[in-house]
Structure formats: C-alpha cells, structure tokens
Design an enzyme around this catalytic site. Structure first.
Site, PDB file in Angstrom:
ATOM      1  N   LYS A 190     -57.517 -57.478  35.309  1.00 10.19           N
ATOM      2  CA  LYS A 190     -56.895 -56.315  34.596  1.00 10.19           C
ATOM      3  C   LYS A 190     -58.149 -55.581  33.557  1.00 10.19           C
ATOM      4  O   LYS A 190     -59.198 -56.416  33.615  1.00 10.19           O
ATOM      5  CB  LYS A 190     -56.075 -57.090  33.789  1.00 10.19           C
ATOM      6  CG  LYS A 190     -54.743 -57.532  34.541  1.00 10.19           C
ATOM      7  CD  LYS A 190     -53.632 -58.368  33.634  1.00 10.19           C
ATOM      8  CE  LYS A 190     -52.395 -58.818  34.441  1.00 10.19           C
ATOM      9  NZ  LYS A 190     -51.377 -59.558  33.494  1.00 10.19           N
ATOM     10  N   ARG A 239     -57.855 -67.402  32.214  1.00 12.47           N
ATOM     11  CA  ARG A 239     -57.132 -67.040  31.315  1.00 12.47           C
ATOM     12  C   ARG A 239     -57.668 -67.632  29.993  1.00 12.47           C
ATOM     13  O   ARG A 239     -57.775 -67.368  28.851  1.00 12.47           O
ATOM     14  CB  ARG A 239     -55.404 -67.106  31.388  1.00 12.47           C
ATOM     15  CG  ARG A 239     -55.110 -65.857  32.099  1.00 12.47           C
ATOM     16  CD  ARG A 239     -53.806 -66.114  32.513  1.00 12.47           C
ATOM     17  NE  ARG A 239     -53.137 -64.926  33.200  1.00 12.47           N
ATOM     18  CZ  ARG A 239     -51.884 -64.747  33.839  1.00 12.47           C
ATOM     19  NH1 ARG A 239     -51.262 -65.862  33.925  1.00 12.47           N
ATOM     20  NH2 ARG A 239     -51.408 -63.693  34.278  1.00 12.47           N
ATOM     21  N   ASN A 250     -54.561 -60.670  29.413  1.00 15.53           N
ATOM     22  CA  ASN A 250     -54.799 -62.176  29.958  1.00 15.53           C
ATOM     23  C   ASN A 250     -55.567 -61.957  31.379  1.00 15.53           C
ATOM     24  O   ASN A 250     -55.303 -62.860  32.103  1.00 15.53           O
ATOM     25  CB  ASN A 250     -53.605 -62.885  29.888  1.00 15.53           C
ATOM     26  CG  ASN A 250     -52.378 -62.160  30.925  1.00 15.53           C
ATOM     27  OD1 ASN A 250     -52.776 -61.104  31.707  1.00 15.53           O
ATOM     28  ND2 ASN A 250     -51.289 -62.780  31.099  1.00 15.53           N
ATOM     29  N   HIS A 297     -53.764 -61.212  37.396  1.00 13.03           N
ATOM     30  CA  HIS A 297     -52.364 -61.072  37.690  1.00 13.03           C
ATOM     31  C   HIS A 297     -52.363 -62.017  39.170  1.00 13.03           C
ATOM     32  O   HIS A 297     -53.443 -61.545  40.131  1.00 13.03           O
ATOM     33  CB  HIS A 297     -51.786 -59.947  38.158  1.00 13.03           C
ATOM     34  CG  HIS A 297     -50.487 -59.781  38.891  1.00 13.03           C
ATOM     35  ND1 HIS A 297     -49.238 -60.386  38.426  1.00 13.03           N
ATOM     36  CD2 HIS A 297     -50.623 -59.719  40.484  1.00 13.03           C
ATOM     37  CE1 HIS A 297     -48.460 -59.996  39.726  1.00 13.03           C
ATOM     38  NE2 HIS A 297     -49.142 -59.736  40.907  1.00 13.03           N
ATOM     39  N   THR A 301     -49.713 -67.877  31.721  1.00  9.51           N
ATOM     40  CA  THR A 301     -49.481 -66.622  30.987  1.00  9.51           C
ATOM     41  C   THR A 301     -50.093 -66.457  29.484  1.00  9.51           C
ATOM     42  O   THR A 301     -50.870 -65.579  29.234  1.00  9.51           O
ATOM     43  CB  THR A 301     -48.149 -66.001  31.095  1.00  9.51           C
ATOM     44  OG1 THR A 301     -47.672 -66.472  32.353  1.00  9.51           O
ATOM     45  CG2 THR A 301     -48.074 -64.636  30.993  1.00  9.51           C
ATOM     46  N   PHE A 346     -42.425 -56.598  25.774  1.00 10.17           N
ATOM     47  CA  PHE A 346     -43.796 -56.399  26.005  1.00 10.17           C
ATOM     48  C   PHE A 346     -44.113 -55.261  26.950  1.00 10.17           C
ATOM     49  O   PHE A 346     -45.196 -54.890  27.409  1.00 10.17           O
ATOM     50  CB  PHE A 346     -44.421 -57.460  26.291  1.00 10.17           C
ATOM     51  CG  PHE A 346     -43.933 -58.381  27.440  1.00 10.17           C
ATOM     52  CD1 PHE A 346     -44.237 -57.793  28.744  1.00 10.17           C
ATOM     53  CD2 PHE A 346     -43.317 -59.363  27.346  1.00 10.17           C
ATOM     54  CE1 PHE A 346     -43.890 -58.563  29.835  1.00 10.17           C
ATOM     55  CE2 PHE A 346     -42.610 -60.226  28.462  1.00 10.17           C
ATOM     56  CZ  PHE A 346     -43.295 -59.800  29.737  1.00 10.17           C
ATOM     57  N   ARG A 363     -52.837 -69.053  41.344  1.00 11.39           N
ATOM     58  CA  ARG A 363     -52.318 -69.094  40.011  1.00 11.39           C
ATOM     59  C   ARG A 363     -52.627 -70.132  39.117  1.00 11.39           C
ATOM     60  O   ARG A 363     -52.863 -70.040  37.888  1.00 11.39           O
ATOM     61  CB  ARG A 363     -50.809 -69.016  40.088  1.00 11.39           C
ATOM     62  CG  ARG A 363     -50.142 -67.560  40.462  1.00 11.39           C
ATOM     63  CD  ARG A 363     -48.549 -67.554  40.518  1.00 11.39           C
ATOM     64  NE  ARG A 363     -47.904 -67.810  39.377  1.00 11.39           N
ATOM     65  CZ  ARG A 363     -47.552 -67.019  38.604  1.00 11.39           C
ATOM     66  NH1 ARG A 363     -47.835 -65.584  38.940  1.00 11.39           N
ATOM     67  NH2 ARG A 363     -46.994 -66.846  37.669  1.00 11.39           N
TER      68      ARG A 363
HETATM   69  P1  ATP Z   1     -48.876 -61.789  36.200  1.00 12.33           P
HETATM   70  O1  ATP Z   1     -47.452 -61.268  36.746  1.00 12.33           O
HETATM   71  O2  ATP Z   1     -49.616 -60.707  35.545  1.00 12.33           O
HETATM   72  O3  ATP Z   1     -49.490 -62.625  37.091  1.00 12.33           O
HETATM   73  P2  ATP Z   1     -47.520 -63.972  35.146  1.00 12.33           P
HETATM   74  O4  ATP Z   1     -46.717 -64.207  36.180  1.00 12.33           O
HETATM   75  O5  ATP Z   1     -48.201 -65.102  34.587  1.00 12.33           O
HETATM   76  O6  ATP Z   1     -48.381 -62.861  35.039  1.00 12.33           O
HETATM   77  P3  ATP Z   1     -45.215 -62.503  33.911  1.00 12.33           P
HETATM   78  O7  ATP Z   1     -44.326 -63.192  33.105  1.00 12.33           O
HETATM   79  O8  ATP Z   1     -44.810 -61.928  35.099  1.00 12.33           O
HETATM   80  O9  ATP Z   1     -46.471 -63.402  33.909  1.00 12.33           O
HETATM   81  O10 ATP Z   1     -45.638 -61.335  32.946  1.00 12.33           O
HETATM   82  C1  ATP Z   1     -46.259 -60.344  33.354  1.00 12.33           C
HETATM   83  C2  ATP Z   1     -47.349 -59.983  32.496  1.00 12.33           C
HETATM   84  O11 ATP Z   1     -46.745 -59.420  31.352  1.00 12.33           O
HETATM   85  C3  ATP Z   1     -48.311 -61.117  32.034  1.00 12.33           C
HETATM   86  O12 ATP Z   1     -49.406 -61.281  32.734  1.00 12.33           O
HETATM   87  C4  ATP Z   1     -48.898 -60.638  30.599  1.00 12.33           C
HETATM   88  O13 ATP Z   1     -49.725 -59.378  30.748  1.00 12.33           O
HETATM   89  C5  ATP Z   1     -47.525 -59.645  30.139  1.00 12.33           C
HETATM   90  N1  ATP Z   1     -46.786 -60.724  29.488  1.00 12.33           N
HETATM   91  C6  ATP Z   1     -45.946 -61.681  29.632  1.00 12.33           C
HETATM   92  N2  ATP Z   1     -45.423 -62.323  28.611  1.00 12.33           N
HETATM   93  C7  ATP Z   1     -45.770 -61.807  27.502  1.00 12.33           C
HETATM   94  C8  ATP Z   1     -45.522 -61.751  25.941  1.00 12.33           C
HETATM   95  N3  ATP Z   1     -44.776 -62.994  25.692  1.00 12.33           N
HETATM   96  N4  ATP Z   1     -46.172 -61.153  25.345  1.00 12.33           N
HETATM   97  C9  ATP Z   1     -46.926 -60.242  25.619  1.00 12.33           C
HETATM   98  N5  ATP Z   1     -47.197 -59.792  26.777  1.00 12.33           N
HETATM   99  C10 ATP Z   1     -46.684 -60.649  28.049  1.00 12.33           C
HETATM  100 MG    MG Z   2     -45.574 -62.368  37.083  1.00 15.69          MG
END
Ligand code: ATP
Ligand code: MG
Length: 189
Positions: A19, A124, A134, A137, A110, A69, A104
């Site tokens: 990212k 991360r 973070n 992805h 996350t 978010f 992952r």
């Molecule tokens: P990704 O899908 O990016 O791999 P993830 O699967 O760990 O990450 P998701 O729950 O799918 O997490 O959320 C997608 C993205 O949205 C996160 O990677 C982060 O950038 C953002 N995000 C998620 N939760 C929050 C939060 N509580 N506050 C701010 N940003 C968030």
């Molecule tokens: Mg995700």
C-alpha cells in the site's frame, strides 16, 4: 535431490498488495521485499501502479463500503503508488491455500497499534503507521484470491496457469535454486 527437496506439482497463489505508506519509503519497501523473498515466495507477476484511481480503490474495497473507515481507506489507497504481486508457494494440490495463509501471517494482524506489540516481527508490526495505513493487503480465501488476482491481472488466467509450462518452469527453478529476480519490477523468472 534429497527428501527435503520434493518435486512439487503446483504453485499455490495469493494476491499481495503493498500500500502507499510502504511504497513511498524506499528503504522500508526494500526490507519488505526481502522478507517476501526470505519466506520462499515465488513472485509470479507484478503490477506497479503509480497511482490507483479512487474508482478502482472503491471497487476493490466494496465489501467494506458500509464501514466507518471506508472513505478513509479508499482516499488512502488512491493517494499514491500501489504494488500488486501474485505470490506463490510450491504445493501438491490445486486447493492448497498455503500462499494465502503464509502471506497473511507474514503481514500480521490488521490493527497496527496492537500488532506492534503482539507481533513486532511481521510487516505490519515493523512498518505499519496506523490501522488504515497498515502496509499491505492479502487475499483471505481461495475464492477471494482468484477474484482479486483477476482484478489486478485481468490477462492472467489462474486455471490456465495451473499445469502450464510457465508454472512447471517456475517450480523447476525454485527447486533447483535457479530463480532470478528482476529487482526493478520485482518479479521472478
Ligand atoms: P486487507 O483486506 O487490506 O488485507 P485485512 O483483511 O487484515 O486487510 P480488513 O478487515 O479486510 O482487514 O480491512 C481492510 C482494510 O481496511 C485494512 O487492511 C485497513 O487498511 C482498513 N481497516 C480495517 N479496519 C480498520 C479500522 N478499524 N480502522 C481503520 N482502518 C481499518
Ligand atoms: Mg481483508
């Protein structure tokens, strides 16, 4: 060839995104790329996007469109360069999701503020700036990986790749330690 170096038949695939917070920091980016190589991933394809459009970011994260978010997330994802990679690990079954879980795990959870303490050696945990910014992805299932690979690599056919000469050649080079890396594009051949 010893028993610790088996003849794998397939490559398990996942989509990885680096990212904008990490792609704009050359030293950190190099470190993350090194972590990917050290995990033994084959980098099958790379797409360095100099700036992701807001429209594309919105489409990619559509599943989160009702979350608090979402606006912050798509604004951030379209604020700079995003590097998309198809990462692979050797396996023996077409249903193997080792690349998905290993990537992952390498990324870490996350929520960066917690991850810094709970898993400081992950990507991360080491480089994350906030829960939104973070670093990376990773696809979370075989179905998602297929859809997300298609999203960033419309010309890549995961079904056709399985069993193809290209896959066989990458497997052979991985086994014999002959993979070469194009550092500029960050892709193996
Ligand atoms: P990704 O899908 O990016 O791999 P993830 O699967 O760990 O990450 P998701 O729950 O799918 O997490 O959320 C997608 C993205 O949205 C996160 O990677 C982060 O950038 C953002 N995000 C998620 N939760 C929050 C939060 N509580 N506050 C701010 N940003 C968030
Ligand atoms: Mg995700």
């Amino acid at each position: 060839m010893g028993p610790q170096c088996p003849n794998y038949r397939h490559l398990s695939l996942t989509l990885a995104l680096l990212k904008p917070d990490i792609t704009k920091m050359p030293y950190s980016l190099q470190h993350v790329r090194q972590m990917i190589i050290e995990k033994g991933f084959v980098i099958v394809k790379s797409n360095i996007i100099s700036k992701m459009s807001r429209c594309k970011a919105e489409a990619f994260y559509e599943e989160h469109s009702s979350r608090f978010f979402y606006n912050r997330l798509v604004t951030y994802m379209s604020s700079g360069s995003v590097h998309a990679h198809i990462l692979a690990l050797p396996c023996n079954s077409v249903d193997d999701s080792n690349a998905i879980t290993t990537w992952r795990k390498l990324m870490g959870p996350t929520k960066v503020m917690k991850t810094r303490y709970s898993e400081p050696d992950t990507i991360r945990g080491t480089f994350g700036l906030s829960d939104t910014r973070n670093c990376s992805h990773g696809s979370d299932s075989l179905e998602t990986a297929k859809r997300e690979i298609e999203f960033f690599f419309p010309d890549f056919d995961p079904i056709g790749f399985s069993g193809s000469l290209e896959e066989k050649e990458l497997l052979r080079k991985h086994r014999d330690n002959l993979l070469t890396i194009n550092q500029c594009k960050f892709v193996h051949s």
